[in-house]
Design a protein around this motif. Structure first.
Motif, PDB file in Angstrom:
ATOM      1  N   ALA A 196      24.206 -33.984 -34.189  1.00  0.00           N
ATOM      2  CA  ALA A 196      24.204 -35.177 -33.711  1.00  0.00           C
ATOM      3  C   ALA A 196      23.167 -36.434 -34.607  1.00  0.00           C
ATOM      4  O   ALA A 196      23.505 -37.314 -34.967  1.00  0.00           O
ATOM      5  CB  ALA A 196      24.219 -35.652 -32.187  1.00  0.00           C
ATOM      6  N   ASN A 197      21.869 -35.677 -34.706  1.00  0.00           N
ATOM      7  CA  ASN A 197      20.792 -36.560 -35.437  1.00  0.00           C
ATOM      8  C   ASN A 197      21.232 -36.612 -36.782  1.00  0.00           C
ATOM      9  O   ASN A 197      21.007 -37.696 -37.205  1.00  0.00           O
ATOM     10  CB  ASN A 197      19.526 -35.602 -35.227  1.00  0.00           C
ATOM     11  CG  ASN A 197      18.748 -35.858 -33.812  1.00  0.00           C
ATOM     12  OD1 ASN A 197      18.943 -37.089 -33.124  1.00  0.00           O
ATOM     13  ND2 ASN A 197      18.226 -34.675 -33.567  1.00  0.00           N
ATOM     14  N   GLU A 198      21.796 -35.622 -37.278  1.00  0.00           N
ATOM     15  CA  GLU A 198      22.059 -35.651 -38.694  1.00  0.00           C
ATOM     16  C   GLU A 198      23.337 -36.692 -38.816  1.00  0.00           C
ATOM     17  O   GLU A 198      23.273 -37.495 -39.827  1.00  0.00           O
ATOM     18  CB  GLU A 198      22.750 -34.177 -39.366  1.00  0.00           C
ATOM     19  CG  GLU A 198      21.437 -33.436 -39.605  1.00  0.00           C
ATOM     20  CD  GLU A 198      21.983 -32.042 -39.449  1.00  0.00           C
ATOM     21  OE1 GLU A 198      20.790 -31.187 -40.151  1.00  0.00           O
ATOM     22  OE2 GLU A 198      23.008 -31.693 -39.167  1.00  0.00           O
ATOM     23  N   LEU A 199      24.243 -36.658 -38.046  1.00  0.00           N
ATOM     24  CA  LEU A 199      25.283 -37.720 -38.000  1.00  0.00           C
ATOM     25  C   LEU A 199      24.816 -39.166 -37.915  1.00  0.00           C
ATOM     26  O   LEU A 199      25.277 -40.212 -38.442  1.00  0.00           O
ATOM     27  CB  LEU A 199      26.514 -37.222 -37.047  1.00  0.00           C
ATOM     28  CG  LEU A 199      27.208 -36.114 -37.375  1.00  0.00           C
ATOM     29  CD1 LEU A 199      28.306 -35.901 -36.092  1.00  0.00           C
ATOM     30  CD2 LEU A 199      28.001 -36.343 -38.526  1.00  0.00           C
ATOM     31  N   ARG A 200      23.665 -39.363 -37.028  1.00  0.00           N
ATOM     32  CA  ARG A 200      23.121 -40.736 -36.746  1.00  0.00           C
ATOM     33  C   ARG A 200      22.677 -41.169 -38.065  1.00  0.00           C
ATOM     34  O   ARG A 200      22.830 -42.337 -38.432  1.00  0.00           O
ATOM     35  CB  ARG A 200      22.196 -40.571 -35.437  1.00  0.00           C
ATOM     36  CG  ARG A 200      21.354 -41.770 -35.227  1.00  0.00           C
ATOM     37  CD  ARG A 200      20.699 -41.662 -33.991  1.00  0.00           C
ATOM     38  NE  ARG A 200      19.675 -40.407 -34.309  1.00  0.00           N
ATOM     39  CZ  ARG A 200      18.535 -40.263 -35.096  1.00  0.00           C
ATOM     40  NH1 ARG A 200      18.235 -41.421 -35.712  1.00  0.00           N
ATOM     41  NH2 ARG A 200      17.789 -39.264 -35.113  1.00  0.00           N
ATOM     42  N   VAL A 201      21.800 -40.215 -38.513  1.00  0.00           N
ATOM     43  CA  VAL A 201      20.920 -40.725 -39.856  1.00  0.00           C
ATOM     44  C   VAL A 201      22.069 -40.912 -41.002  1.00  0.00           C
ATOM     45  O   VAL A 201      22.064 -41.905 -41.790  1.00  0.00           O
ATOM     46  CB  VAL A 201      19.996 -39.779 -40.191  1.00  0.00           C
ATOM     47  CG1 VAL A 201      19.343 -39.820 -41.660  1.00  0.00           C
ATOM     48  CG2 VAL A 201      18.936 -39.634 -39.176  1.00  0.00           C
ATOM     49  N   ILE A 238      32.865 -40.926 -39.132  1.00  0.00           N
ATOM     50  CA  ILE A 238      31.771 -41.996 -39.466  1.00  0.00           C
ATOM     51  C   ILE A 238      32.551 -43.281 -39.921  1.00  0.00           C
ATOM     52  O   ILE A 238      33.236 -43.134 -40.728  1.00  0.00           O
ATOM     53  CB  ILE A 238      30.546 -41.390 -40.364  1.00  0.00           C
ATOM     54  CG1 ILE A 238      29.885 -40.275 -39.581  1.00  0.00           C
ATOM     55  CG2 ILE A 238      29.691 -42.760 -40.744  1.00  0.00           C
ATOM     56  CD1 ILE A 238      28.694 -39.889 -40.500  1.00  0.00           C
ATOM     57  N   GLN A 239      32.047 -44.367 -39.315  1.00  0.00           N
ATOM     58  CA  GLN A 239      32.622 -45.469 -39.883  1.00  0.00           C
ATOM     59  C   GLN A 239      31.988 -45.853 -41.129  1.00  0.00           C
ATOM     60  O   GLN A 239      30.804 -45.748 -41.358  1.00  0.00           O
ATOM     61  CB  GLN A 239      32.268 -46.890 -38.824  1.00  0.00           C
ATOM     62  CG  GLN A 239      33.001 -48.138 -39.339  1.00  0.00           C
ATOM     63  CD  GLN A 239      33.085 -49.194 -38.194  1.00  0.00           C
ATOM     64  OE1 GLN A 239      32.296 -48.799 -37.274  1.00  0.00           O
ATOM     65  NE2 GLN A 239      33.415 -50.205 -38.493  1.00  0.00           N
ATOM     66  N   ALA A 294      25.685 -47.077 -43.568  1.00  0.00           N
ATOM     67  CA  ALA A 294      25.618 -48.558 -43.067  1.00  0.00           C
ATOM     68  C   ALA A 294      24.976 -49.538 -44.128  1.00  0.00           C
ATOM     69  O   ALA A 294      24.853 -50.808 -43.991  1.00  0.00           O
ATOM     70  CB  ALA A 294      25.304 -48.967 -41.566  1.00  0.00           C
ATOM     71  N   ARG A 295      23.948 -48.886 -44.821  1.00  0.00           N
ATOM     72  CA  ARG A 295      23.055 -49.790 -45.866  1.00  0.00           C
ATOM     73  C   ARG A 295      23.613 -49.710 -47.039  1.00  0.00           C
ATOM     74  O   ARG A 295      23.339 -50.453 -47.977  1.00  0.00           O
ATOM     75  CB  ARG A 295      21.623 -48.936 -45.786  1.00  0.00           C
ATOM     76  CG  ARG A 295      21.047 -49.409 -44.450  1.00  0.00           C
ATOM     77  CD  ARG A 295      19.579 -48.654 -44.430  1.00  0.00           C
ATOM     78  NE  ARG A 295      18.725 -48.978 -43.452  1.00  0.00           N
ATOM     79  CZ  ARG A 295      19.068 -48.851 -41.863  1.00  0.00           C
ATOM     80  NH1 ARG A 295      20.251 -48.210 -41.526  1.00  0.00           N
ATOM     81  NH2 ARG A 295      18.487 -49.197 -41.022  1.00  0.00           N
ATOM     82  N   GLU A 297      27.781 -51.514 -54.541  1.00  0.00           N
ATOM     83  CA  GLU A 297      27.482 -50.254 -54.607  1.00  0.00           C
ATOM     84  C   GLU A 297      28.715 -49.051 -54.856  1.00  0.00           C
ATOM     85  O   GLU A 297      28.755 -48.027 -55.159  1.00  0.00           O
ATOM     86  CB  GLU A 297      26.360 -49.555 -53.791  1.00  0.00           C
ATOM     87  CG  GLU A 297      25.036 -50.262 -53.766  1.00  0.00           C
ATOM     88  CD  GLU A 297      24.252 -49.985 -52.699  1.00  0.00           C
ATOM     89  OE1 GLU A 297      22.796 -49.947 -53.078  1.00  0.00           O
ATOM     90  OE2 GLU A 297      24.332 -49.425 -51.772  1.00  0.00           O
ATOM     91  N   ILE A 298      29.723 -49.719 -54.191  1.00  0.00           N
ATOM     92  CA  ILE A 298      30.919 -48.838 -53.875  1.00  0.00           C
ATOM     93  C   ILE A 298      31.667 -48.735 -55.229  1.00  0.00           C
ATOM     94  O   ILE A 298      32.622 -49.590 -55.371  1.00  0.00           O
ATOM     95  CB  ILE A 298      31.695 -49.261 -52.796  1.00  0.00           C
ATOM     96  CG1 ILE A 298      30.835 -49.263 -51.459  1.00  0.00           C
ATOM     97  CG2 ILE A 298      32.894 -48.193 -52.534  1.00  0.00           C
ATOM     98  CD1 ILE A 298      31.208 -49.565 -50.309  1.00  0.00           C
ATOM     99  N   ASP A 299      31.576 -47.935 -55.826  1.00  0.00           N
ATOM    100  CA  ASP A 299      32.376 -47.601 -57.068  1.00  0.00           C
ATOM    101  C   ASP A 299      33.393 -46.318 -56.934  1.00  0.00           C
ATOM    102  O   ASP A 299      33.442 -46.059 -55.748  1.00  0.00           O
ATOM    103  CB  ASP A 299      31.780 -47.122 -58.530  1.00  0.00           C
ATOM    104  CG  ASP A 299      30.687 -45.724 -58.355  1.00  0.00           C
ATOM    105  OD1 ASP A 299      31.051 -45.119 -57.136  1.00  0.00           O
ATOM    106  OD2 ASP A 299      29.897 -45.542 -59.143  1.00  0.00           O
TER     107      ASP A 299
END
Length: 88
Positions: free
Chosen positions: A45-50, A80-81, A56-57, A62-64
């Motif tokens: 859960a911590n890895e998924l949160r990070v 993950i959204q 999100a940033r 940046e999305i090629d």
């Protein structure tokens, strides 16, 4: 007693270096961050949160193609959204 993974701290630190380097995150850098989360075979859960916070940033400019593929795979695998218009 099990040892809690601290990989999420390494992921966060690595993302700060990537964003701080040139202000961007590319697909290769995101792949390295993801590899940190997956290297022990469990993405907690911590890895998924990070990972969610890092994604999100990411700015639309940046999305090629490579980043879009990476984000789509992450969304499918982990739920993950990702930025709008990225996942299929």
């Amino acid at each position: 007693m099990s040892k809690e993974s601290r990989d999420f701290l390494e992921m966060a630190f690595h993302s700060v270096r990537c964003f701080g380097d040139d202000g961007r995150l590319d697909a290769t850098e995101l792949g390295k961050i993801l590899a940190i989360a997956e290297r022990d075979g469990v993405t907690d859960a911590n890895e998924l949160r990070v990972l969610s916070n890092i994604i999100a940033r990411i700015r639309p400019d940046e999305i090629d193609t490579a980043m879009k593929a990476q984000l789509t795979a992450i969304a499918r695998k982990f739920g993950i959204q990702v930025p709008e218009g990225t996942s299929a």
